[in-house]
Design an enzyme around this catalytic site. Structure first.
Site, PDB file in Angstrom:
ATOM      1  N   LYS A 149    -108.657 -47.081 -21.790  1.00 47.47           N
ATOM      2  CA  LYS A 149    -108.778 -48.428 -21.232  1.00 47.47           C
ATOM      3  C   LYS A 149    -109.139 -48.376 -19.747  1.00 47.47           C
ATOM      4  O   LYS A 149    -110.042 -49.074 -19.294  1.00 47.47           O
ATOM      5  CB  LYS A 149    -107.462 -49.188 -21.445  1.00 47.47           C
ATOM      6  CG  LYS A 149    -107.556 -50.657 -21.137  1.00 47.47           C
ATOM      7  CD  LYS A 149    -106.714 -51.015 -19.941  1.00 47.47           C
ATOM      8  CE  LYS A 149    -106.903 -52.489 -19.600  1.00 47.47           C
ATOM      9  NZ  LYS A 149    -106.132 -52.845 -18.401  1.00 47.47           N
TER      10      LYS A 149
ATOM     11  N   ASP B 276    -106.926 -53.624 -24.278  1.00 47.36           N
ATOM     12  CA  ASP B 276    -105.487 -53.388 -24.197  1.00 47.36           C
ATOM     13  C   ASP B 276    -104.828 -54.018 -25.428  1.00 47.36           C
ATOM     14  O   ASP B 276    -105.517 -54.512 -26.323  1.00 47.36           O
ATOM     15  CB  ASP B 276    -104.907 -53.943 -22.894  1.00 47.36           C
ATOM     16  CG  ASP B 276    -105.027 -55.455 -22.818  1.00 47.36           C
ATOM     17  OD1 ASP B 276    -105.449 -56.087 -23.802  1.00 47.36           O
ATOM     18  OD2 ASP B 276    -104.675 -56.008 -21.769  1.00 47.36           O
TER      19      ASP B 276
END
Length: 213
Positions: free
Chosen positions: A124, A142
């Site tokens: 991420k 996320d």
DNA sequence: AACTCGGGGCA
DNA sequence: TGCCCAGAGTT
């Protein structure tokens, strides 16, 4: 059939984005790819607002990888203590600075594989840096993005990596950034993990999740 | 894939 | 004050 539904949901979201004010999107303030990298490492389990309050002082005094590398671990910890997980983050940032200097000529690498070699940088975080520092197509996913996109039927995926590619396919590139922020905010405020507030949700008509509960 | 980490936030 | 969060790292 499922694909058609996903397209409907996508179009609804894009419609919402036009009305959404830009205040909704929180951003990590930075002056360079290096600063964005450090800010993003700090941002794990922490709001962007708090990260910005830290990096404002930190980068004013230590703006570059060389400067931050010179800062002692103890002093770095003192700067970032309000970010949570500060022990781990301080150690990772110190190690990351050394790796950037030793292995990457002091530059932030521009590939996901290289970025993810840096301690504290997962997929991420790497995607955030690629997209926002280098404008290389990448979609940071996320848990909010993953959960909300699946519940709405925007994607149908098991893993966040699958969500990533499916979102990149279904959302027009010029909407990746605001769609990303919309999904996060929707996940925090409405489509919460345990207690989704479906009565506050605007997208219930096509939502897989709402129609099953 | 499931677990651990280790802080802050919040009921 | 105990539960929850949300990333990374580990096994």
């Amino acid at each position: 059939m499922l694909k058609d539904n996903a397209l409907l949901v996508r179009d609804q979201i894009i419609e919402l984005l036009a009305k959404t004010n830009s205040e909704l999107t929180t951003t990590l303030k930075h002056d360079s790819p290096f600063q964005l990298l450090i800010a993003t490492i700090l941002s794990a389990q922490c709001t962007d607002k708090r990260v910005n309050s830290i990096t404002e002082k930190l980068f004013a005094a230590h703006p570059t990888v060389e400067a931050l590398d010179q800062l002692s671990l103890e002093k770095l910890e003192a700067y970032i203590k309000s970010a949570g997980l500060w022990r781990i983050k301080a150690r990772n940032i110190k190690h990351t600075c050394r790796m950037l200097i030793n292995d990457f000529h002091g530059e932030v690498p521009k590939t996901r594989d290289e970025l993810m070699r840096l301690p504290g940088v997962g997929r991420k975080t790497a995607n955030v840096v690629l997209a926002n520092a280098f404008y290389i197509p990448a979609f940071p996913v996320d848990t909010h993005v993953h959960r909300v996109a699946n519940r709405l039927g925007l994607v149908n995926s098991k893993t966040s990596i699958q969500t990533e590619s499916q979102l990149m396919n279904i959302i027009p590139y010029n909407h990746w950034n605001d769609a990303h922020h919309w999904l996060i905010n929707h996940g925090r405020q409405v489509c919460q993990a345990r207690r989704p507030l479906c009565n506050k949700c605007i997208l219930t008509d096509h939502c897989q999740y709402n129609n099953q509960h």
